[in-house]
Design a protein around this motif. Sequence first.
Motif, PDB file in Angstrom:
ATOM      1  N   ALA A  98      -8.542 -39.167  -3.300  1.00 50.15           N
ATOM      2  CA  ALA A  98      -9.703 -40.064  -3.398  1.00 50.15           C
ATOM      3  C   ALA A  98      -9.936 -40.427  -4.852  1.00 50.15           C
ATOM      4  O   ALA A  98     -10.000 -39.553  -5.719  1.00 50.15           O
ATOM      5  N   LYS A  99     -10.052 -41.736  -5.106  1.00 45.93           N
ATOM      6  CA  LYS A  99     -10.431 -42.223  -6.430  1.00 45.93           C
ATOM      7  C   LYS A  99     -11.792 -42.885  -6.293  1.00 45.93           C
ATOM      8  O   LYS A  99     -11.939 -43.873  -5.569  1.00 45.93           O
ATOM      9  N   ASP A 100     -12.806 -42.317  -6.981  1.00 40.17           N
ATOM     10  CA  ASP A 100     -14.153 -42.834  -6.774  1.00 40.17           C
ATOM     11  C   ASP A 100     -14.544 -43.867  -7.825  1.00 40.17           C
ATOM     12  O   ASP A 100     -13.776 -44.173  -8.751  1.00 40.17           O
ATOM     13  N   ALA A 101     -15.748 -44.397  -7.678  1.00 36.97           N
ATOM     14  CA  ALA A 101     -16.221 -45.481  -8.535  1.00 36.97           C
ATOM     15  C   ALA A 101     -16.477 -45.027  -9.968  1.00 36.97           C
ATOM     16  O   ALA A 101     -16.710 -45.860 -10.845  1.00 36.97           O
ATOM     17  N   TYR A 102     -16.428 -43.719 -10.231  1.00 31.14           N
ATOM     18  CA  TYR A 102     -16.685 -43.188 -11.564  1.00 31.14           C
ATOM     19  C   TYR A 102     -15.393 -42.800 -12.279  1.00 31.14           C
ATOM     20  O   TYR A 102     -15.426 -42.134 -13.312  1.00 31.14           O
ATOM     21  N   GLY A 103     -14.247 -43.171 -11.704  1.00 31.50           N
ATOM     22  CA  GLY A 103     -12.963 -42.891 -12.332  1.00 31.50           C
ATOM     23  C   GLY A 103     -12.446 -41.492 -12.094  1.00 31.50           C
ATOM     24  O   GLY A 103     -11.458 -41.075 -12.705  1.00 31.50           O
ATOM     25  N   ARG A 104     -13.070 -40.761 -11.182  1.00 35.12           N
ATOM     26  CA  ARG A 104     -12.634 -39.393 -10.902  1.00 35.12           C
ATOM     27  C   ARG A 104     -11.664 -39.383  -9.721  1.00 35.12           C
ATOM     28  O   ARG A 104     -11.722 -40.240  -8.847  1.00 35.12           O
ATOM     29  N   THR A 105     -10.801 -38.382  -9.703  1.00 36.38           N
ATOM     30  CA  THR A 105      -9.817 -38.226  -8.637  1.00 36.38           C
ATOM     31  C   THR A 105      -9.986 -36.864  -7.980  1.00 36.38           C
ATOM     32  O   THR A 105     -10.126 -35.844  -8.667  1.00 36.38           O
ATOM     33  N   PHE A 106      -9.960 -36.857  -6.646  1.00 32.63           N
ATOM     34  CA  PHE A 106     -10.068 -35.621  -5.877  1.00 32.63           C
ATOM     35  C   PHE A 106      -8.935 -35.585  -4.856  1.00 32.63           C
ATOM     36  O   PHE A 106      -8.556 -36.623  -4.306  1.00 32.63           O
ATOM     37  N   ILE A 107      -8.408 -34.400  -4.599  1.00 35.12           N
ATOM     38  CA  ILE A 107      -7.275 -34.264  -3.675  1.00 35.12           C
ATOM     39  C   ILE A 107      -7.573 -33.190  -2.634  1.00 35.12           C
ATOM     40  O   ILE A 107      -8.110 -32.121  -2.958  1.00 35.12           O
ATOM     41  N   GLY A 108      -7.234 -33.481  -1.387  1.00 31.70           N
ATOM     42  CA  GLY A 108      -7.299 -32.515  -0.309  1.00 31.70           C
ATOM     43  C   GLY A 108      -5.935 -32.395   0.343  1.00 31.70           C
ATOM     44  O   GLY A 108      -5.122 -33.325   0.279  1.00 31.70           O
ATOM     45  N   THR A 109      -5.639 -31.246   0.960  1.00 31.01           N
ATOM     46  CA  THR A 109      -4.325 -31.021   1.574  1.00 31.01           C
ATOM     47  C   THR A 109      -4.480 -30.550   3.016  1.00 31.01           C
ATOM     48  O   THR A 109      -5.519 -29.996   3.415  1.00 31.01           O
TER      49      THR A 109
END
Length: 524
Positions: A501-512
């Motif tokens: 996931a790339k959010d509107a604040y430039g952060r990236t999150f990953i799930g597996t």
Amino acid sequence: MKQQWLACGLSTLLCSAAFAQSQVKGYVYDDQNGNGKKDKKEVGLAKVAVSNGREVVLTDEKGAYSLPVGQDNTIFVIKPTGYRLPVNEYNLPQFYRHHKPQGSPKTKFAGVAATGELPKSVDFALIKQDEPETYKMLVFGDPQVYTQEQVTFFEKGIIDEVKTKTQDVRFGISMGDEVGDNPNLYGPYKQAIQKLGVPWFHVMGNHDMNYDAQTDSLSDESFEAAFGPNNYAFNSGKVHFVVLDNILYPDPRDGKGYQGGLRPDQLDFIENDLKLVPKDYLIVFCYHIPPFEEFRKEDRQRMFNALKDFPHTLSLSAHTHFQLHHFFGKEEGFARETPHHEYNVGTTSGDWYSGEMNAQGVPVSMMRDGTPKGYMFLSFNGNQYAFDYRVAGQPETYKIGIHAPKVIARRQSGKGEVYANFFQGSKNDQLEYRVDNSEWKAMTYTEEPDPIMVSTRLRWDEAAEPLQGTRPSNPVPCTHLWKAALPGNLPAGEHKLEVRAKDAYGRTFIGTHALKVINAAENN
């Protein structure tokens, strides 16, 4: 009809009485020794805002103010940046004085005791502190405890976890429905909040009201006795917070239930308050009912009009027991090129403490949109903000709920789908997936019930024996859900499915997610 006119007349009479012609006077001062009294050597603070709930005035060069009051007012100081407020034994900020000479009307649950006549000077203490523009706060949606058992669930499921994460938190706020129709639980609730060890503010919710009140202005008496005013403001860093009770009770349309909206005196307060706030501050409205729910449109419009000259605005709400972002634009009456962002925050009670018990002995209580119960850190850097929703009982990196097959036949892998619920996301975000470090592929945004929540509900419906706990609510369409088809050529074996996931604040999150493909006999 006659009863409605009588109710309107009573409301007008009480509102007029609340703003009669007597005056309250006093000082705002720098409490250098922290004893809560204005000593001779302690100087008054100039240009600090003080309010009676409608008018807002600035102190003069000596820190003095004067305001009109009636028989039902709460006078409060609007904390300026660079100062902190005294707190009581529950860490509740002490920035107000009730003025109810006769006390609250008699209701089922006690309100404010009679305060008697005003003293000659009603003074407010502020304590100077270094207050950087970069900081974070905690946000709780709907603790909503109906019983002492649920207070225990709140403590074990939320408080015990959060109290280990408050080292760099400046303050917190609960977004209404602190209790569930029982103000007698305010005491146990406050004891739970006390354990967090940080100043804590409160918003009033529709389940915090005195239901036997005859007019909206008197529906908050028990809340006021427990927490102070339900309409107030304060500054922290380069952020100005406005807290509002936006529940009209009884419903002005038919006298039954409630409606989202604001009284004229509350709207006056908003306008009078914001006239004194620098235009480069971030304005954060905190209220319970989101105005995209059933809400009086003329009140919402006047509220929006007060914000239109501020480039940086945000609203926080709760109430729905799911989580979403709403962006008010010109088509909804917000007259600014950039939309107004409303974050409807997930709840600490989840789906009203429903579901089976987890390992802690606390209901799982997944919300109706598939968001697990939790809490939110809101971070500020000047007039900019970013949020971090934390799922209770999970690592802080757990941001994405993934639903996909666990085991699938090799020739049928292309018939499988992956769903990703980015709990704190919105349709403005971008989600992708890949299998075994292949190229990332875009997922499609969709608004439908989260399959995990659907399966949770089906477990209750299909159980051969009654399950322990409370049956969850019906699933609702999720506004932060994406899906994609699995590749059709996956070989047999273990595979790692990743969602990014790339959010509107430039952060990236990953799930597996672990996926196993097996060689199975094909059907002829």
